[in-house]
Design an enzyme around this catalytic site. Structure first.
Site, PDB file in Angstrom:
ATOM      1  N   VAL A 144       0.788  -1.280   0.016  1.00  0.00           N
ATOM      2  CA  VAL A 144       0.206   0.002  -0.117  1.00  0.00           C
ATOM      3  C   VAL A 144       0.830   1.223  -0.094  1.00  0.00           C
ATOM      4  CG1 VAL A 144      -1.654   1.312   1.353  1.00  0.00           C
ATOM      5  CG2 VAL A 144      -1.940  -0.962   1.287  1.00  0.00           C
ATOM      6  N   ARG A 188      13.357  -2.145   6.239  1.00  0.00           N
ATOM      7  CA  ARG A 188      14.720  -2.703   5.415  1.00  0.00           C
ATOM      8  C   ARG A 188      15.042  -1.388   4.400  1.00  0.00           C
ATOM      9  NH1 ARG A 188      11.074  -6.921   5.670  1.00  0.00           N
ATOM     10  NH2 ARG A 188      10.039  -6.267   3.639  1.00  0.00           N
ATOM     11  N   LYS A 201      -6.838  -0.909  10.686  1.00  0.00           N
ATOM     12  CA  LYS A 201      -8.280  -1.437  11.266  1.00  0.00           C
ATOM     13  C   LYS A 201      -7.994  -1.941  12.644  1.00  0.00           C
ATOM     14  CE  LYS A 201      -7.643  -5.286   8.537  1.00  0.00           C
ATOM     15  NZ  LYS A 201      -6.556  -4.845   7.631  1.00  0.00           N
ATOM     16  N   LYS A 251     -13.096  -4.648  11.410  1.00  0.00           N
ATOM     17  CA  LYS A 251     -13.836  -3.614  10.594  1.00  0.00           C
ATOM     18  C   LYS A 251     -15.399  -3.294  11.014  1.00  0.00           C
ATOM     19  CE  LYS A 251     -11.262  -4.975   6.647  1.00  0.00           C
ATOM     20  NZ  LYS A 251     -11.091  -5.904   5.296  1.00  0.00           N
TER      21      LYS A 251
END
Length: 430
Positions: free
Chosen positions: A17, A49, A107, A207
């Site tokens: 993402v 990393r 979430k 959620k």
């Protein structure tokens, strides 16, 4: 008139993402600037990393010291896409303390500590936006929080996990067993190597907590959500569902009690009529059905996960937060004024599909019906098939409380003529 000094954005996490967020910020820079009223500048990227090559990101921006990044003081917006509880929680609260607003896709953290995070944002006059935390690219948080702010939401019913929907859809369409469908989902990249969070309902439960809190203006935490996974769903369950004109979905259900005095939030597999819009949601897609007093029935549908879809939701929040920064304002924060009690699963009222293994002899049906009657559970339909002294008895109830149904099942297990309870499944969407 556009402001020339850019708004500075720091990115915590640069995985699937995060890398998409950075890419869109770069490739759509001019459009974003025009929509916001000022340029946005990627001012830092915190990663674990640093040696990994990240195409399109200046290596000079990359750091392993996320704490130093959020403490810089010149950052306008922190985008958090690392997930998990810690260090995300500490980094977000530190960002607020140092003057930044936050866009998050986390979430699990929001479901567990949303109230505390909202309080920290309010204390420091900052924004906390999290559209990407529920259902990926689907605009859902903002419609509930803003577009329906003048309405009364009574129920939110949805498919909010793409992995489980892919598995159940495959079982439904091909007759595959659970493990076979899971193996295919893993091979195609829809399921993680360890799919527990998805198939046991943990992801959907987080959620559901977020959705219930926003929909009902009540604090709902992850611990308040009843959770049941879908690993026990079988091909036989799908066969029974088809006989009823239904399919099976893993649903997140948040609803107001009929008297309006309490709310419930739950995640579990359920049969749903083929006529219901959610029944046609295929593959790894998500969909959420909202029922409210004035607007009536609304459905939100689209890809619920993936780098680009989730990044789309993050960027939408980023634009909104940046506009607020330019205007010296903040958007809507937590709305928990209703403070309704959250009821347990025993108070939930719904229909049930119960499959029993029974002796194939006279009087069995009468015994079973008597047990249901004694516990106040009304029977809608009964179907019996028998062979060689054994039989399958399928009972579909009218609406009953979960507590009443559990009492009924306990009593049924004590009957000599009942060999076992093959399956119990709720029937929703009617």
């Amino acid at each position: 008139m556009m402001r020339t000094r850019p708004l500075k954005v720091a990115l915590l996490g640069c995985g699937v993402v995060g890398s998409e967020v950075a890419r869109i910020m770069t490739t759509h820079a001019d459009d974003l600037a025009a929509r916001i009223g000022a340029p946005v500048e990627l001012a830092g990227v915190a990663v674990r990393r640093p040696s990994k090559v990240r195409e399109g990101i200046d290596p000079a921006l990359v750091t392993t010291d996320a704490t130093a990044l959020v403490k810089r003081g010149d950052i306008d917006v922190i985008v958090e896409v690392i997930g998990g509880i810690e260090p995300a929680r500490t980094l977000i609260t530190t960002a607020f303390e140092h003057g930044a607003s936050v866009v998050s896709a986390n979430k699990a953290l929001l479901a567990q500590d949303g109230a505390a995070l909202h309080a920290a944002a309010e204390e420091h006059d900052a924004d906390l936006y999290y559209e990407a935390a529920v259902a990926g690219a689907i605009p859902l948080i903002r419609p509930l929080r803003e577009s329906l702010a003048g309405d009364k939401v009574n129920r939110v019913l949805g498919i909010v996990n793409g992995t489980t929907n892919f598995i159940l859809d495959k079982m439904d369409s091909t007759g595959a067993g659970y493990q076979e469908a899971l193996d295919e989902a893993t091979a195609l990249g829809y399921a993680e190597a360890d799919p527990t969070a998805d198939v046991e309902g943990f992801d959907a439960a987080a959620k559901a907590a977020i959705l219930a809190g926003i929909a009902f203006h009540t604090r709902v935490r992850l611990d308040d959500v009843y959770r049941e996974g879908m690993t026990e769903v079988t091909a036989a369950d799908f066969a029974s569902a088809k006989e009823m004109g239904c399919t099976i979905k893993l649903l997140a259900i948040c609803e107001r009690a009929e008297d309006g005095g309490s709310v419930t939030a739950r995640v579990h597999p359920a049969m749903i009529p083929l006529s219901h819009p959610l029944a046609s949601v295929r593959g790894a897609y998500n969909a959420v059905f909202v029922e409210s007093d004035a607007a009536g029935q609304l459905m939100f549908y689209g890809p619920g996960a993936g780098g680009a879809p989730t990044a789309s939701a993050v960027l939408g929040d980023l634009v909104a937060v940046c506009r607020n920064r330019l205007n010296g304002a903040t958007g809507p924060g937590e709305s928990a004024y209703a403070a309704l009690p959250v009821s347990g699963m025993g108070e939930v009222v719904t229909r049930y599909h119960i499959s029993l293994d029974v002796a194939d002899k006279p009087g069995v049906l009468a015994q079973v019906a008597t047990v249901f009657a004694e516990h106040g559970v009304s029977i809608d339909t009964v179907r019996q098939q028998g062979k060689d002294g054994e039989a399958s008895l399928v009972v579909v109830t009218h609406r009953a409380s979960d507590a009443a149904l559990n009492g009924t099942v306990e009593a049924l297990r004590k009957l000599d003529t009942v060999r076992g309870v093959a399956s119990i499944m709720r029937v929703e969407g009617e």
